[in-house]
Every structure is written in C-alpha cells, then in structure tokens.
Write a protein that holds these residues in place. Structure first.
Motif, mmCIF file in Angstrom:
data_model
loop_
_atom_site.group_PDB
_atom_site.id
_atom_site.type_symbol
_atom_site.label_atom_id
_atom_site.label_comp_id
_atom_site.label_asym_id
_atom_site.label_seq_id
_atom_site.Cartn_x
_atom_site.Cartn_y
_atom_site.Cartn_z
ATOM 1 N N SER A 1 0.842 -1.198 0.000
ATOM 2 C CA SER A 1 0.000 0.000 0.000
ATOM 3 C C SER A 1 0.876 1.246 0.000
ATOM 4 N N VAL A 2 0.375 2.293 -0.644
ATOM 5 C CA VAL A 2 1.158 3.514 -0.848
ATOM 6 C C VAL A 2 0.494 4.668 -0.110
ATOM 7 N N ALA A 3 1.258 5.325 0.737
ATOM 8 C CA ALA A 3 0.774 6.507 1.455
ATOM 9 C C ALA A 3 1.331 7.764 0.811
ATOM 10 N N ALA A 4 0.502 8.794 0.767
ATOM 11 C CA ALA A 4 0.947 10.097 0.283
ATOM 12 C C ALA A 4 1.528 10.877 1.454
ATOM 13 N N CYS A 5 2.490 10.257 2.141
ATOM 14 C CA CYS A 5 3.008 10.844 3.380
ATOM 15 C C CYS A 5 4.140 9.966 3.879
ATOM 16 N N CYS A 6 5.199 10.564 4.425
ATOM 17 C CA CYS A 6 6.239 9.746 5.063
ATOM 18 C C CYS A 6 6.297 10.035 6.546
ATOM 19 N N GLY A 7 5.276 10.695 7.093
ATOM 20 C CA GLY A 7 5.289 11.098 8.494
ATOM 21 C C GLY A 7 4.689 10.060 9.421
ATOM 22 N N PHE A 8 4.473 10.475 10.658
ATOM 23 C CA PHE A 8 4.018 9.563 11.699
ATOM 24 C C PHE A 8 2.598 9.048 11.459
ATOM 25 N N ALA A 9 1.827 9.719 10.591
ATOM 26 C CA ALA A 9 0.424 9.334 10.383
ATOM 27 C C ALA A 9 0.219 8.468 9.152
ATOM 28 N N ASN A 10 1.294 8.000 8.524
ATOM 29 C CA ASN A 10 1.146 7.463 7.170
ATOM 30 C C ASN A 10 0.558 6.063 7.075
ATOM 31 N N GLU A 11 0.211 5.450 8.195
ATOM 32 C CA GLU A 11 -0.475 4.163 8.118
ATOM 33 C C GLU A 11 -1.999 4.318 8.189
#
Length: 333
Positions: free
Chosen positions: A243-253
């Motif tokens: 799965s791909v998140a548009a984020c690399c921060g702490f909330a990206n799951e």
C-alpha cells in the motif's frame, strides 16, 4: 498540490527493537522486490528520480535491498537515505557480508542511523556499524544520525559524546546550529570541492517528537504553522503490504492517506487516487489549517490547540474526520 519526487520502500515492518515512539504496526508482510521494481519503472518517466529505504528495519530483508538497488542503478535513480537502527546484525561477519553485498549492488546513498534516547543502542555497536560502512565504501561521508528528540524536546547528547571518540572525532556545533561529529581532517581540509574520503563528518539531524493521536496531546497555546507538507512529505511511501501513502510522516499508516497499492496501481493510478482524495488535497493544497477552519465551521469543537501538524493529522484520521466528504459533527459540539 501533491507531486511526489521520491519513493520510499519499507520492505518489512519487523524490527528487533521496541521503541516507545515508534508508530509502525508490526505484521508478517514482506514487500515484493518484483512489484517494487515494476513500480519504479512506472514512476521514472514522470520525473521521480530518488528512492530510499525505511521500515521496520530494512536490513532484515537484505535480498530486497540488493535487488531494488541494482534496479535503481539501471533506471538511473539517485539514492537517498537507508534508515537503520545500526544494531540489526548478530556479529561483525554478518554485518560485513551484507554491507558488501549492498555495495556490490550499487547503493551509494546515505545511511540514516536512528540513534537517540528512544532506541538505547550500545555506542560500541553503533561504532562497529559505522566503521564497517566506512571501510566498505572507502569513505567517511556515507552516514548521518537521525535523532528523534525526547518528548520534552531534549536531544540525546550523551550518546553522541560517547560515540565521537570511538570514531576519532568530536561533537561540534555547525553554522546552522546543528551538531555534527567531525575529525581534524574535516576541520582542516581546504575548501577546494575535491573529494576528501578521510574527512569525517556525521551530521546529526534532530527530529522533533510528534505525539500520536492516542496521547491526546492538546494544549492551550498557538495552532501549528501550516506548511502544506512541503518538507519530506511529498513522497510515495510504500508499506510492506504494497500500500502507498501520500506521506512519510508519523500518520502514514492511516487509511485516509493511502492512495493505492503498487501491485495494482502504477504512477498514473496513484496520482488519480491522490487527486480524488479530499484529505490529501487538504494536506498539500489548501492546508490542514483550512481543513481545521472548515471543520470548526461545521460544528466541530477541538479538545484544545496543538503546534504539532503530524499529531493533528493523525488525530483527524483516527477520529474519522479526514474523509473526502464533509464530516458530521460526531458529538463534539
């Protein structure tokens, strides 16, 4: 707007450490290197030319690191950080064998060593990892330390002071106010722009601690300054399940930030999904501040204020307030 310029692969969520600040959900999934390579091939024509590795502990999947690194070289990607706890190995022989395999695969990026009060590594183990990197790559500019501050904002200065003399250097403050471990060769080298492989400089990147939504870290101070995720957030972050998140921060799951899966979606499909995702548009376009104002207009009363953008983002996701449709007040009137 969301326009990623880097791919970060997390081949596994496994890690032998259990750190209080870590948000990674442990699971059995291992990212397919074939899917990862196909995904890189779909992204390269669109100007994405950087890639890095994260986790979990990525060195627990050395075959993935080597396969994807070889493909990255062939596709003319630039390597960014490979994040590691630098204590994943059982002994020096295993460490050297895997690092030499990665060197032979063509990886020439930076090793981002997660070392701070949260991780609790032995300085001798960190020294062995860093020394072996220097010996394998034949230079002393392949490592930086990424340090998450303590919850009270304090850095782990004692760890760096213990590590520096083992590396033949000392801790100094640089012009930008950030610490680094350097040796005399680095301090005395002429500014000619030429390679100085014996010049030691390990930058220490201090990352503010970001609370999770579970911590209810609300206060009465000022709200965060909205940067529209202009920092490292503009990436495709690929989780171990693809799965791909548009984020690399702490909330990206959080599901609200997931825009597809590399097993079924290439660059075009992910960008379409990102464009259709109202929360992603808020993060990168109008900003989380505008989203907050819209929610308040709709009747949401927040428990307090926060200067932590990532905490606010995580909280919105957990509360179900980060959807593409305008949310209901959900009992917070």
């Amino acid at each position: 707007m969301f326009k990623p310029d880097e791919i970060i692969f997390a081949p596994t969520s496994r890690c032998q450490l259990v750190c209080a600040h870590c948000r990674v959900r442990r699971g059995p999934e291992i990212l397919s290197s074939l899917d990862a390579i196909r995904f890189m091939e779909s992204c390269r024509p669109h100007g994405i030319d950087r890639m890095g590795f994260s986790g979990g502990e990525p060195f627990l999947e050395p075959d993935f690191l080597c396969d994807v690194s070889r493909a990255a070289v062939e596709l003319d990607f630039v390597f960014d950080r490979l994040m590691t706890n630098a204590c994943w190995f059982t002994d020096g022989n295993e460490l050297r064998e895997i690092l030499e395999r990665l060197f032979d695969a063509g990886f020439d990026g930076t090793f981002g060593v997660s070392a701070d009060a949260w991780h609790g590594q032995d300085p001798a183990t960190l020294w062995l990892f860093i020394r072996t990197v220097f010996e394998t790559w034949g230079r002393k500019d392949r490592v930086e330390i990424v340090s998450v501050q303590a919850a009270d904002g304090s850095p782990a200065t004692g760890l760096y002071e213990a590590l520096a003399p083992r590396l033949g250097g000392s801790v100094t403050m640089e012009d930008d106010g950030q610490p680094a471990i350097v040796n005399e060769r680095f301090l005395d080298k002429p500014d000619t722009g030429e390679d100085e492989p014996d010049a030691l400089r390990i930058g220490i990147v201090s990352v503010p601690y970001s609370a999770s939504a579970d911590e209810e870290a609300w206060g009465n101070g000022p709200w965060f300054e909205d940067d529209r995720c202009a920092g490292p957030g503009n990436v495709f972050y690929v989780h171990p399940d693809g799965s791909v998140a548009a984020c690399c921060g702490f909330a990206n799951e959080n599901e609200a930030l997931i825009i597809g899966n590399i097993a079924t979606d290439g660059y075009d499909g992910l960008m379409r999904r990102a464009g259709d995702n109202g929360f992603v548009r808020s993060c990168y376009g109008t900003g989380l501040g505008a989203a907050r104002a819209e929610l308040e207009k709709g009747g949401i009363i927040f428990p307090g204020t926060t200067a932590d953008r990532c905490f606010f983002c995580d909280w919105l996701c957990r509360e179900g307030l980060a959807g593409s449709r305008k949310p209901e007040a959900r009992g917070r009137m």
